[in-house]
Design a protein around this motif. Sequence first.
Motif, PDB file in Angstrom:
ATOM      1  N   GLU A   4       1.036  -1.296   0.120  1.00 11.38           N
ATOM      2  CA  GLU A   4      -0.036   0.012  -0.164  1.00 11.38           C
ATOM      3  C   GLU A   4       0.815   1.265  -0.049  1.00 11.38           C
ATOM      4  OE1 GLU A   4      -4.221  -0.918   2.253  1.00 11.38           O
ATOM      5  OE2 GLU A   4      -2.571  -0.231   3.466  1.00 11.38           O
ATOM      6  N   GLU A   5       0.735   2.201  -0.606  1.00 16.07           N
ATOM      7  CA  GLU A   5       1.399   3.673  -0.752  1.00 16.07           C
ATOM      8  C   GLU A   5       0.633   4.645  -0.007  1.00 16.07           C
ATOM      9  OE1 GLU A   5       2.551   4.881  -4.835  1.00 16.07           O
ATOM     10  OE2 GLU A   5       2.701   2.829  -5.576  1.00 16.07           O
ATOM     11  N   PHE A   6      -0.703   4.315  -0.055  1.00 15.79           N
ATOM     12  CA  PHE A   6      -1.622   5.535   0.777  1.00 15.79           C
ATOM     13  C   PHE A   6      -3.091   4.716   1.100  1.00 15.79           C
ATOM     14  CE2 PHE A   6      -3.155   5.250  -3.776  1.00 15.79           C
ATOM     15  CZ  PHE A   6      -4.620   5.216  -3.253  1.00 15.79           C
ATOM     16  N   ILE A   7      -3.289   5.617   2.138  1.00 18.25           N
ATOM     17  CA  ILE A   7      -4.978   5.266   2.721  1.00 18.25           C
ATOM     18  C   ILE A   7      -5.527   6.604   2.685  1.00 18.25           C
ATOM     19  CG2 ILE A   7      -4.242   5.652   5.176  1.00 18.25           C
ATOM     20  CD1 ILE A   7      -6.137   3.414   5.780  1.00 18.25           C
ATOM     21  N   ARG A   8      -6.966   6.524   2.333  1.00 16.04           N
ATOM     22  CA  ARG A   8      -8.028   7.496   2.422  1.00 16.04           C
ATOM     23  C   ARG A   8      -8.192   8.003   3.828  1.00 16.04           C
ATOM     24  NH1 ARG A   8      -8.571   8.594  -2.727  1.00 16.04           N
ATOM     25  NH2 ARG A   8      -8.602   6.773  -4.298  1.00 16.04           N
ATOM     26  N   LEU A   9      -8.445   9.296   3.889  1.00 15.61           N
ATOM     27  CA  LEU A   9      -8.565   9.954   5.097  1.00 15.61           C
ATOM     28  C   LEU A   9      -9.927   9.333   5.802  1.00 15.61           C
ATOM     29  CD1 LEU A   9      -7.979  12.356   7.229  1.00 15.61           C
ATOM     30  CD2 LEU A   9      -9.330  13.769   5.910  1.00 15.61           C
ATOM     31  N   GLY A  10     -10.896   9.245   5.294  1.00 16.75           N
ATOM     32  CA  GLY A  10     -12.285   8.555   5.842  1.00 16.75           C
ATOM     33  C   GLY A  10     -11.900   7.214   6.481  1.00 16.75           C
ATOM     34  N   GLN A  11     -10.971   6.372   5.570  1.00 11.39           N
ATOM     35  CA  GLN A  11     -10.768   5.237   5.969  1.00 11.39           C
ATOM     36  C   GLN A  11      -9.927   5.060   7.269  1.00 11.39           C
ATOM     37  OE1 GLN A  11      -8.848   3.943   2.183  1.00 11.39           O
ATOM     38  NE2 GLN A  11     -10.619   2.734   1.818  1.00 11.39           N
ATOM     39  N   VAL A  12      -8.904   5.905   7.380  1.00 17.62           N
ATOM     40  CA  VAL A  12      -8.037   5.880   8.409  1.00 17.62           C
ATOM     41  C   VAL A  12      -8.644   6.291   9.598  1.00 17.62           C
ATOM     42  CG1 VAL A  12      -6.721   8.422   8.294  1.00 17.62           C
ATOM     43  CG2 VAL A  12      -5.385   6.332   9.143  1.00 17.62           C
ATOM     44  N   LEU A  13      -9.576   7.115   9.592  1.00 18.98           N
ATOM     45  CA  LEU A  13     -10.445   7.773  10.668  1.00 18.98           C
ATOM     46  C   LEU A  13     -11.278   6.775  11.229  1.00 18.98           C
ATOM     47  CD1 LEU A  13     -11.616  11.221   9.896  1.00 18.98           C
ATOM     48  CD2 LEU A  13      -9.845  10.867  11.206  1.00 18.98           C
ATOM     49  N   LYS A  14     -11.847   5.938  10.260  1.00 18.65           N
ATOM     50  CA  LYS A  14     -12.571   4.836  10.810  1.00 18.65           C
ATOM     51  C   LYS A  14     -11.765   3.491  11.246  1.00 18.65           C
ATOM     52  CE  LYS A  14     -16.287   1.599   9.573  1.00 18.65           C
ATOM     53  NZ  LYS A  14     -16.691   0.872   8.508  1.00 18.65           N
ATOM     54  N   ALA A  15     -10.589   3.204  10.705  1.00 17.46           N
ATOM     55  CA  ALA A  15      -9.816   2.333  11.237  1.00 17.46           C
ATOM     56  C   ALA A  15      -9.178   2.542  12.470  1.00 17.46           C
ATOM     57  CB  ALA A  15      -8.638   2.037  10.072  1.00 17.46           C
ATOM     58  N   ALA A  16      -8.742   3.628  12.746  1.00 16.14           N
ATOM     59  CA  ALA A  16      -8.176   4.059  14.123  1.00 16.14           C
ATOM     60  C   ALA A  16      -9.120   4.197  15.141  1.00 16.14           C
ATOM     61  CB  ALA A  16      -7.451   5.604  13.890  1.00 16.14           C
ATOM     62  N   GLY A  17     -10.403   4.378  14.859  1.00 19.40           N
ATOM     63  CA  GLY A  17     -11.500   4.233  15.837  1.00 19.40           C
ATOM     64  C   GLY A  17     -11.876   5.828  16.404  1.00 19.40           C
ATOM     65  N   PHE A  18     -11.480   6.560  15.339  1.00 13.66           N
ATOM     66  CA  PHE A  18     -11.709   8.100  15.721  1.00 13.66           C
ATOM     67  C   PHE A  18     -13.210   8.382  15.493  1.00 13.66           C
ATOM     68  CE2 PHE A  18      -7.400  10.121  14.879  1.00 13.66           C
ATOM     69  CZ  PHE A  18      -6.752   9.488  15.779  1.00 13.66           C
ATOM     70  N   VAL A  19     -13.955   7.462  14.281  1.00 13.93           N
ATOM     71  CA  VAL A  19     -15.200   7.656  14.188  1.00 13.93           C
ATOM     72  C   VAL A  19     -15.839   6.158  14.286  1.00 13.93           C
ATOM     73  CG1 VAL A  19     -15.047   9.752  12.984  1.00 13.93           C
ATOM     74  CG2 VAL A  19     -14.681   7.882  11.782  1.00 13.93           C
TER      75      VAL A  19
END
Length: 71
Positions: free
Chosen positions: A10-25
């Motif tokens: 993987e070269e990148f992750i999209r912002l919405g995906q990282v917020l969800k994966a990290a448990g921020f949302v």
Amino acid sequence: MEIFQLRAGEEFIRLGQVLKAAGFVESGAEAKEVIQEGLVKVNGETEVRRGRKLYKDDTASYDGREIKITV
């Protein structure tokens, strides 16, 4: 600061995906909402694009929490 490690290849992750994966949302819909309301920062600047690509060493913050992208 929390760390999010990209998977091999993987070269990148999209912002919405990282917020969800990290448990921020809790959901993609919530991620979309908080991003569009201007409550999320990427590398210290307000970001309103849910599809913003985050690469190695980028940081995202929301609600007093911060995450750094690594490989």
